[in-house]
Design an enzyme around this catalytic site. Structure first.
Site, PDB file in Angstrom:
ATOM      1  N   SER A  15     -53.314 -59.494 -81.004  1.00 65.65           N
ATOM      2  CA  SER A  15     -52.870 -59.918 -82.170  1.00 65.65           C
ATOM      3  C   SER A  15     -53.804 -60.027 -83.347  1.00 65.65           C
ATOM      4  O   SER A  15     -54.835 -60.414 -83.114  1.00 65.65           O
ATOM      5  CB  SER A  15     -51.931 -61.222 -82.187  1.00 65.65           C
ATOM      6  N   ASP A  36     -56.336 -62.084 -73.612  1.00 68.56           N
ATOM      7  CA  ASP A  36     -55.152 -62.789 -74.303  1.00 68.56           C
ATOM      8  C   ASP A  36     -54.121 -63.387 -73.331  1.00 68.56           C
ATOM      9  O   ASP A  36     -54.133 -63.082 -72.121  1.00 68.56           O
ATOM     10  CB  ASP A  36     -54.579 -61.797 -75.166  1.00 68.56           C
ATOM     11  N   VAL A  60     -58.552 -68.848 -72.429  1.00 69.63           N
ATOM     12  CA  VAL A  60     -60.216 -69.166 -72.370  1.00 69.63           C
ATOM     13  C   VAL A  60     -60.328 -70.451 -72.364  1.00 69.63           C
ATOM     14  O   VAL A  60     -61.438 -70.893 -72.512  1.00 69.63           O
ATOM     15  CB  VAL A  60     -60.335 -68.730 -73.921  1.00 69.63           C
ATOM     16  N   SER A 154     -64.535 -70.686 -89.610  1.00 68.18           N
ATOM     17  CA  SER A 154     -63.514 -70.848 -90.435  1.00 68.18           C
ATOM     18  C   SER A 154     -63.979 -71.507 -91.865  1.00 68.18           C
ATOM     19  O   SER A 154     -64.993 -72.127 -91.796  1.00 68.18           O
ATOM     20  CB  SER A 154     -62.170 -71.538 -90.126  1.00 68.18           C
ATOM     21  N   TYR A 167     -59.672 -79.423 -85.844  1.00 70.20           N
ATOM     22  CA  TYR A 167     -60.168 -77.947 -86.325  1.00 70.20           C
ATOM     23  C   TYR A 167     -61.501 -77.780 -86.753  1.00 70.20           C
ATOM     24  O   TYR A 167     -62.406 -76.753 -86.472  1.00 70.20           O
ATOM     25  CB  TYR A 167     -58.963 -77.349 -86.942  1.00 70.20           C
ATOM     26  N   LYS A 171     -64.924 -75.500 -85.561  1.00 70.25           N
ATOM     27  CA  LYS A 171     -65.288 -74.571 -86.332  1.00 70.25           C
ATOM     28  C   LYS A 171     -66.548 -74.743 -86.784  1.00 70.25           C
ATOM     29  O   LYS A 171     -67.753 -73.816 -86.914  1.00 70.25           O
ATOM     30  CB  LYS A 171     -64.321 -74.038 -87.274  1.00 70.25           C
TER      31      LYS A 171
END
Length: 262
Positions: A15, A36, A60, A154, A167, A171
């Protein structure tokens, strides 16, 4: 490195950014191992791409699950004779939450662990388990190149917003480990590159509310829209083929700099 007749493991590969990457690599003649959780989507993508694609249902955040996918890929490689050329660690999640909320309750550690285990630990675990099968490759260029590792950070690694502590930590860590990873692997001729996208069309951004999405689009300079997965995939292809891209973090963000809040 030329992608043709090389095998690439792509987590989050059925995706969004991972799927666009898989399609681009496949179009260039690569074999793609798609890792996935979504088995239905995995089967659909394999039907689309054909015999040069293989799907492995993978979580993962679980070492044993990654191990099974890597072992399955290695067995596939033995049957095709197409050695592993690299990894695209594309699996990722976002779970916003203030470090302490309006009721003076701290962010649950389980929420932090969920994000770190997929975005950071999962990235490193996939890389470390795949590396023994890349270091032993025959070099493919006069410079002695054997493979490439591509990770996804990100914009939040640099300008995380309110509610993005976990988050941004995940990242930011991926961005920070890029150079030492490249240094560790330089003697093997394996490169490490990280791409840091801003707002891109993906499963993660699909669940954004209209207000949040519009707020993010307002602070983009040009173009004033979300990036398309195919635009991300084009940069992945450059990372694969351009040997001088190593140990660096590439921002792909339309000059966007995120404000502290929307």
């Amino acid at each position: 490195m030329k992608p043709q007749d090389r095998t690439f493991l792509i987590s989050g590969g059925v995706s969004g950014l991972g799927l666009a990457t898989a399609r681009s690599l496949h179009s260039a003649g690569a074999y793609v191992s798609l890792l996935d959780l979504n088995a239905d989507s995995g089967a659909e993508v394999v039907r689309e791409l054909g015999e040069r694609a293989k799907f492995f249902e993978t979580d993962v955040s679980e070492t044993d699950s990654i191990a099974a996918a890597v072992e399955g890929t290695v067995a596939w490689v033995k049957s095709t004779g197409k050695s592993i050329g690299g990894v695209v660690a594309g699996a990722g999640v976002g779970l916003p939450g203030l470090i302490i909320d309006k009721t003076n309750t701290p962010l649950a550690l389980s929420s932090i662990d969920f994000v770190l285990n997929i975005n950071l630990r999962g990235t490193l675990d996939l890389i470390r388990q795949t590396l023994p099968y890349i270091t032993t490759n025959t070099a493919t260029s006069p410079d002695g190149e054997r493979g490439v590792l591509i990770m996804i950070a990100s914009s939040a690694a640099f300008e995380g917003q309110m509610g993005q502590v976990a988050y941004a930590a995940s990242k930011g860590a991926v961005a920070s480990l890029t150079l030492p990873l490249a240094r560790d692997l330089s003697k093997y001729g394996i490169r490490a590159v990280t791409i840091a996208p801003s707002l891109f069309e993906s499963n993660m951004t699909k669940v954004m509310g209209a207000k949040v999405r519009q707020g993010l689009e307002r602070v983009m300079e040009f173009p004033k829209r979300a990036g398309q997965p195919e635009e991300f995939a084009r940069l992945v292809m450059e990372c694969v083929e351009n040997q001088m891209l190593n140990g660096t973090v590439l921002r792909l963000d339309g000059a966007m700099r995120m404000p502290s809040k929307l």
